[in-house]
Design a protein around this motif. Sequence first.
Motif, PDB file in Angstrom:
ATOM      1  N   GLY A   1     -32.782 -67.628 -89.945  1.00 38.50           N
ATOM      2  CA  GLY A   1     -33.056 -67.510 -88.519  1.00 38.50           C
ATOM      3  C   GLY A   1     -31.702 -67.486 -87.815  1.00 38.50           C
ATOM      4  O   GLY A   1     -30.655 -67.265 -88.449  1.00 38.50           O
ATOM      5  N   ILE A   2     -31.686 -67.778 -86.518  1.00 32.30           N
ATOM      6  CA  ILE A   2     -30.418 -67.692 -85.786  1.00 32.30           C
ATOM      7  C   ILE A   2     -29.415 -68.734 -86.277  1.00 32.30           C
ATOM      8  O   ILE A   2     -28.202 -68.460 -86.312  1.00 32.30           O
ATOM      9  N   ALA A   3     -29.889 -69.919 -86.713  1.00 35.30           N
ATOM     10  CA  ALA A   3     -28.943 -70.950 -87.166  1.00 35.30           C
ATOM     11  C   ALA A   3     -28.213 -70.463 -88.419  1.00 35.30           C
ATOM     12  O   ALA A   3     -26.973 -70.519 -88.500  1.00 35.30           O
TER      13      ALA A   3
ATOM     14  N   LYS B   1     -38.699 -65.054 -96.199  1.00 38.30           N
ATOM     15  CA  LYS B   1     -39.412 -63.955 -95.509  1.00 38.30           C
ATOM     16  C   LYS B   1     -38.339 -62.981 -95.031  1.00 38.30           C
ATOM     17  O   LYS B   1     -37.229 -62.995 -95.528  1.00 38.30           O
ATOM     18  N   ASP B   2     -38.652 -62.166 -94.024  1.00 36.18           N
ATOM     19  CA  ASP B   2     -37.599 -61.330 -93.448  1.00 36.18           C
ATOM     20  C   ASP B   2     -36.710 -62.218 -92.574  1.00 36.18           C
ATOM     21  O   ASP B   2     -37.180 -63.218 -92.006  1.00 36.18           O
ATOM     22  N   PHE B   3     -35.444 -61.834 -92.426  1.00 31.55           N
ATOM     23  CA  PHE B   3     -34.579 -62.568 -91.509  1.00 31.55           C
ATOM     24  C   PHE B   3     -35.207 -62.573 -90.116  1.00 31.55           C
ATOM     25  O   PHE B   3     -35.796 -61.582 -89.692  1.00 31.55           O
TER      26      PHE B   3
ATOM     27  N   SER C   1     -39.590 -65.824 -82.034  1.00 30.51           N
ATOM     28  CA  SER C   1     -40.747 -66.320 -81.284  1.00 30.51           C
ATOM     29  C   SER C   1     -40.328 -67.177 -80.097  1.00 30.51           C
ATOM     30  O   SER C   1     -41.096 -68.002 -79.630  1.00 30.51           O
ATOM     31  N   SER C   2     -39.100 -67.010 -79.631  1.00 32.89           N
ATOM     32  CA  SER C   2     -38.621 -67.818 -78.508  1.00 32.89           C
ATOM     33  C   SER C   2     -39.076 -67.181 -77.196  1.00 32.89           C
ATOM     34  O   SER C   2     -39.722 -66.131 -77.195  1.00 32.89           O
ATOM     35  N   SER C   3     -38.694 -67.809 -76.092  1.00 29.02           N
ATOM     36  CA  SER C   3     -39.009 -67.217 -74.779  1.00 29.02           C
ATOM     37  C   SER C   3     -38.038 -66.083 -74.451  1.00 29.02           C
ATOM     38  O   SER C   3     -38.078 -65.535 -73.356  1.00 29.02           O
ATOM     39  N   LYS C   4     -37.174 -65.769 -75.367  1.00 23.07           N
ATOM     40  CA  LYS C   4     -36.252 -64.625 -75.285  1.00 23.07           C
ATOM     41  C   LYS C   4     -35.321 -64.741 -74.092  1.00 23.07           C
ATOM     42  O   LYS C   4     -35.082 -63.787 -73.362  1.00 23.07           O
ATOM     43  N   MET C   5     -34.806 -65.972 -73.921  1.00 17.52           N
ATOM     44  CA  MET C   5     -33.836 -66.201 -72.859  1.00 17.52           C
ATOM     45  C   MET C   5     -32.583 -66.830 -73.449  1.00 17.52           C
ATOM     46  O   MET C   5     -32.671 -67.700 -74.322  1.00 17.52           O
ATOM     47  N   LEU C   6     -31.437 -66.385 -72.957  1.00 17.10           N
ATOM     48  CA  LEU C   6     -30.217 -67.167 -73.143  1.00 17.10           C
ATOM     49  C   LEU C   6     -30.126 -67.980 -71.874  1.00 17.10           C
ATOM     50  O   LEU C   6     -30.091 -67.412 -70.771  1.00 17.10           O
TER      51      LEU C   6
ATOM     52  N   VAL D   1     -42.362 -72.602 -83.760  1.00 17.22           N
ATOM     53  CA  VAL D   1     -42.304 -74.063 -83.786  1.00 17.22           C
ATOM     54  C   VAL D   1     -40.868 -74.520 -83.549  1.00 17.22           C
ATOM     55  O   VAL D   1     -39.954 -74.126 -84.274  1.00 17.22           O
ATOM     56  N   ARG D   2     -40.685 -75.330 -82.524  1.00 19.29           N
ATOM     57  CA  ARG D   2     -39.337 -75.850 -82.210  1.00 19.29           C
ATOM     58  C   ARG D   2     -38.980 -76.926 -83.238  1.00 19.29           C
ATOM     59  O   ARG D   2     -39.711 -77.903 -83.382  1.00 19.29           O
ATOM     60  N   PRO D   3     -37.845 -76.754 -83.939  1.00 17.44           N
ATOM     61  CA  PRO D   3     -37.453 -77.785 -84.919  1.00 17.44           C
ATOM     62  C   PRO D   3     -36.668 -78.902 -84.218  1.00 17.44           C
ATOM     63  O   PRO D   3     -35.455 -79.024 -84.374  1.00 17.44           O
TER      64      PRO D   3
ATOM     65  N   LYS E   1     -30.686 -75.036 -79.775  1.00 18.94           N
ATOM     66  CA  LYS E   1     -31.343 -73.977 -79.018  1.00 18.94           C
ATOM     67  C   LYS E   1     -30.812 -72.649 -79.523  1.00 18.94           C
ATOM     68  O   LYS E   1     -29.681 -72.576 -80.014  1.00 18.94           O
ATOM     69  N   TYR E   2     -31.573 -71.615 -79.338  1.00 21.07           N
ATOM     70  CA  TYR E   2     -31.082 -70.291 -79.710  1.00 21.07           C
ATOM     71  C   TYR E   2     -29.716 -70.040 -79.055  1.00 21.07           C
ATOM     72  O   TYR E   2     -28.754 -69.611 -79.697  1.00 21.07           O
ATOM     73  N   THR E   3     -29.643 -70.344 -77.755  1.00 20.83           N
ATOM     74  CA  THR E   3     -28.468 -70.010 -76.948  1.00 20.83           C
ATOM     75  C   THR E   3     -27.175 -70.609 -77.509  1.00 20.83           C
ATOM     76  O   THR E   3     -26.105 -70.024 -77.374  1.00 20.83           O
TER      77      THR E   3
HETATM   78  C1  LIG Z   1     -41.806 -71.294 -78.146  1.00 18.39           C
HETATM   79  C2  LIG Z   1     -40.321 -71.413 -78.228  1.00 18.39           C
HETATM   80  C3  LIG Z   1     -39.539 -70.897 -77.205  1.00 18.39           C
HETATM   81  C4  LIG Z   1     -38.148 -71.016 -77.272  1.00 18.39           C
HETATM   82  N1  LIG Z   1     -37.395 -70.412 -76.310  1.00 18.39           N
HETATM   83  C5  LIG Z   1     -36.053 -70.477 -76.374  1.00 18.39           C
HETATM   84  C6  LIG Z   1     -35.264 -69.759 -75.436  1.00 18.39           C
HETATM   85  O1  LIG Z   1     -35.777 -69.021 -74.595  1.00 18.39           O
HETATM   86  N2  LIG Z   1     -33.919 -69.893 -75.523  1.00 18.39           N
HETATM   87  C7  LIG Z   1     -33.317 -70.693 -76.457  1.00 18.39           C
HETATM   88  O2  LIG Z   1     -32.097 -70.817 -76.442  1.00 18.39           O
HETATM   89  N3  LIG Z   1     -34.039 -71.323 -77.423  1.00 18.39           N
HETATM   90  C8  LIG Z   1     -35.389 -71.213 -77.400  1.00 18.39           C
HETATM   91  N4  LIG Z   1     -36.147 -71.817 -78.369  1.00 18.39           N
HETATM   92  C9  LIG Z   1     -35.472 -72.525 -79.482  1.00 18.39           C
HETATM   93  C10 LIG Z   1     -35.036 -71.548 -80.576  1.00 18.39           C
HETATM   94  O3  LIG Z   1     -35.904 -70.459 -80.682  1.00 18.39           O
HETATM   95  C11 LIG Z   1     -34.961 -72.267 -81.913  1.00 18.39           C
HETATM   96  O4  LIG Z   1     -34.170 -73.423 -81.756  1.00 18.39           O
HETATM   97  C12 LIG Z   1     -34.318 -71.402 -83.009  1.00 18.39           C
HETATM   98  O5  LIG Z   1     -34.902 -70.119 -83.064  1.00 18.39           O
HETATM   99  C13 LIG Z   1     -34.467 -72.088 -84.358  1.00 18.39           C
HETATM  100  O6  LIG Z   1     -33.825 -71.282 -85.305  1.00 18.39           O
HETATM  101  P1  LIG Z   1     -33.671 -71.731 -86.816  1.00 18.39           P
HETATM  102  O7  LIG Z   1     -32.771 -70.735 -87.451  1.00 18.39           O
HETATM  103  O8  LIG Z   1     -33.279 -73.163 -86.874  1.00 18.39           O
HETATM  104  O9  LIG Z   1     -35.161 -71.658 -87.405  1.00 18.39           O
HETATM  105  P2  LIG Z   1     -35.989 -70.378 -87.924  1.00 18.39           P
HETATM  106  O10 LIG Z   1     -35.772 -69.209 -87.045  1.00 18.39           O
HETATM  107  O11 LIG Z   1     -37.386 -70.811 -88.135  1.00 18.39           O
HETATM  108  O12 LIG Z   1     -35.302 -70.039 -89.306  1.00 18.39           O
HETATM  109  C14 LIG Z   1     -35.548 -70.788 -90.494  1.00 18.39           C
HETATM  110  C15 LIG Z   1     -35.691 -69.798 -91.627  1.00 18.39           C
HETATM  111  O13 LIG Z   1     -35.759 -70.490 -92.877  1.00 18.39           O
HETATM  112  C16 LIG Z   1     -36.541 -69.705 -93.749  1.00 18.39           C
HETATM  113  N5  LIG Z   1     -37.001 -70.509 -94.894  1.00 18.39           N
HETATM  114  C17 LIG Z   1     -37.877 -71.542 -94.895  1.00 18.39           C
HETATM  115  N6  LIG Z   1     -38.060 -72.006 -96.154  1.00 18.39           N
HETATM  116  C18 LIG Z   1     -37.267 -71.269 -96.970  1.00 18.39           C
HETATM  117  C19 LIG Z   1     -37.010 -71.257 -98.396  1.00 18.39           C
HETATM  118  N7  LIG Z   1     -37.631 -72.079 -99.252  1.00 18.39           N
HETATM  119  N8  LIG Z   1     -36.136 -70.359 -98.913  1.00 18.39           N
HETATM  120  C20 LIG Z   1     -35.504 -69.484 -98.074  1.00 18.39           C
HETATM  121  N9  LIG Z   1     -35.721 -69.439 -96.741  1.00 18.39           N
HETATM  122  C21 LIG Z   1     -36.577 -70.324 -96.185  1.00 18.39           C
HETATM  123  C22 LIG Z   1     -37.687 -69.238 -92.843  1.00 18.39           C
HETATM  124  O14 LIG Z   1     -38.348 -68.099 -93.341  1.00 18.39           O
HETATM  125  C23 LIG Z   1     -36.963 -68.972 -91.524  1.00 18.39           C
HETATM  126  O15 LIG Z   1     -36.630 -67.599 -91.330  1.00 18.39           O
HETATM  127  C24 LIG Z   1     -37.543 -71.689 -78.358  1.00 18.39           C
HETATM  128  C25 LIG Z   1     -38.329 -72.183 -79.401  1.00 18.39           C
HETATM  129  C26 LIG Z   1     -39.704 -72.020 -79.348  1.00 18.39           C
HETATM  130  C27 LIG Z   1     -40.535 -72.481 -80.493  1.00 18.39           C
END
Ligand SMILES: Cc1cc2nc3c(=O)[nH]c(=O)nc-3n(C[C@H](O)[C@H](O)[C@H](O)COP(=O)(O)OP(=O)(O)OC[C@H]3O[C@@H](n4cnc5c(N)ncnc54)[C@H](O)[C@@H]3O)c2cc1C
Length: 466
Positions: free
Chosen positions: A25-27, A48-50, A57-62, A335-337, A370-372
């Motif tokens: 994901g973005i992290a 899955k796919d990147f 699935s965010s609100s698509k805002m920075l 899902v917000r982690p 946060k995504y931002t």
């Molecule tokens: C409804 C909602 C709205 C939001 N709106 C905003 C916003 O507008 N602006 C903002 O700044 N932030 C926003 N956020 C927060 C932001 O979207 C998240 O903090 C961020 O996208 C989390 O990214 P991540 O990389 O940690 O998690 P993810 O994007 O979930 O990435 C984790 C990845 O790990 C992979 N994975 C899991 N298990 C395995 C495994 N065994 N092997 C290999 N890969 C695996 C998954 O497939 C997934 O792609 C929002 C969050 C939500 C839920």
Amino acid sequence: MKNFSEKSQLKNLPPHLPVMIIGGGIAGAGVFRDLSLHNIPCALIDIKDFTSQTSQSSSKMLHGGIRYLENLDFALVWEALHEKNLWLKLTPHLAYPEKFYLPVYKSSLRPLWMVRMGLLLYDALSSFQNLPHEVASVEKTLDRFPTLKKVGLTGSGVYSDAVVDDAKLTLECIYDGMVSKNSYACNHTSLVNCIKKGSGYLVTLKDELTGEQRDIACDHLIFTTGPFTDNLLKRLDLFPWIPKLMLSRGSHLWFKNDMLKAKGPMVLTPKDGRVIFVIPQKDKTLVGTTEVPGDASFDQMPSDAEVNYLLDNLKDFFPQSDISEDHILGKFAGVRPLVKEDPNATLGKVARDHKVYQPEENIFILLGGKYTTFRIMAQDVVRPLLHKMKMAYRDDLTLRPLRRESHVLPWKDFSLTKELIEKILVDEFPKTEEDLIYRRLGFNSEKEYNQMKKQIDNLNLNLPWS
Ligand SMILES: Cc1cc2nc3c(=O)[nH]c(=O)nc-3n(C[C@H](O)[C@H](O)[C@H](O)COP(=O)(O)OP(=O)(O)OC[C@H]3O[C@@H](n4cnc5c(N)ncnc54)[C@H](O)[C@@H]3O)c2cc1C
């Protein structure tokens, strides 16, 4: 290796790598880009796919997170506002600034003068890089939102944030990293097992589409698996791990612009004290979000209760529109982690900042945020890792523009041709139909998806998944 498609195949990974990043994901994309810019050989994998889970699935805002001002979280807001304004400069093709209207009613919790003070603080925390805030009259508000509820309206506070294509920004960070010689990124590849070997680890990776498995030795592991982290670490049982996550689901709906007739983004403040964003983007309007307890399952969808919550509030704020479930073009949930360090924290109040854990010398776990703020989150992993490797961290590298643009850019029209799809297959390595239509071509509502699928079928291409 000639192209990105080859660098995305499990069979082409070298047998040993200094760093393996789990979760794209973005992290994970931010960490991968930062390490690659420092020329550290590394691989990023995702089951899955990147960007196919939370990060699309965010609100698509920075954004700085105007509502976090209420939690007095000034440091987080300052950091996020500066990152927002940085990415507006670095990726003008993926993000643009917008003025958000916050309509205020006689019954609102905060009167207009109080909202104005909050917006001044918000601009100050951006070092006045934001487009300046203003207060809009009732007439100006209704001119922009002609179907908005008029009774009790006293005006609007107006502040600036940015709209971003969340999926494309994650993907382009990955493409940027892959330009570096020894950087690999394998989507649809999972971490099935991991054992300690010497001072490093032997990881078993599986190509989820072909079933092929490979063992790769690596010196360091970085987990950027977002909401899936507690479950994955429990299953791997590599070290003692106390679950850290508080999962909070948020859902969004897409409508055609002519349903609400909003001429720009707005923030609704429902009676329950939450906020709902209404954000027109080209010909569609995004509405969200909700906040309910979530779980760590993949490919989340909104519940009926969440859909009804959003529809009920839209009916309340736009009494003239006859909006109903039939008008929904598409819906998604993520899902917000969130990291729960304070046992008394509740969903709405739990801190939104990120945490880095290092349960073993060579393992880093990045959670929350946060995504931002992904660039800062990545730095907080890469900086200590480079220090450990006795290398200097270079602050200037991640301030550079991204080196590869997507073939299809958000909000821009394009013609669907055989040549375009062939270029996407090589440079952006979609491995399923959904990867191609949803994230590379950017058709993220169910109705558009099905139309695009028909057009692709008519091209009679020999696609890897057909
Ligand atoms: C409804 C909602 C709205 C939001 N709106 C905003 C916003 O507008 N602006 C903002 O700044 N932030 C926003 N956020 C927060 C932001 O979207 C998240 O903090 C961020 O996208 C989390 O990214 P991540 O990389 O940690 O998690 P993810 O994007 O979930 O990435 C984790 C990845 O790990 C992979 N994975 C899991 N298990 C395995 C495994 N065994 N092997 C290999 N890969 C695996 C998954 O497939 C997934 O792609 C929002 C969050 C939500 C839920």
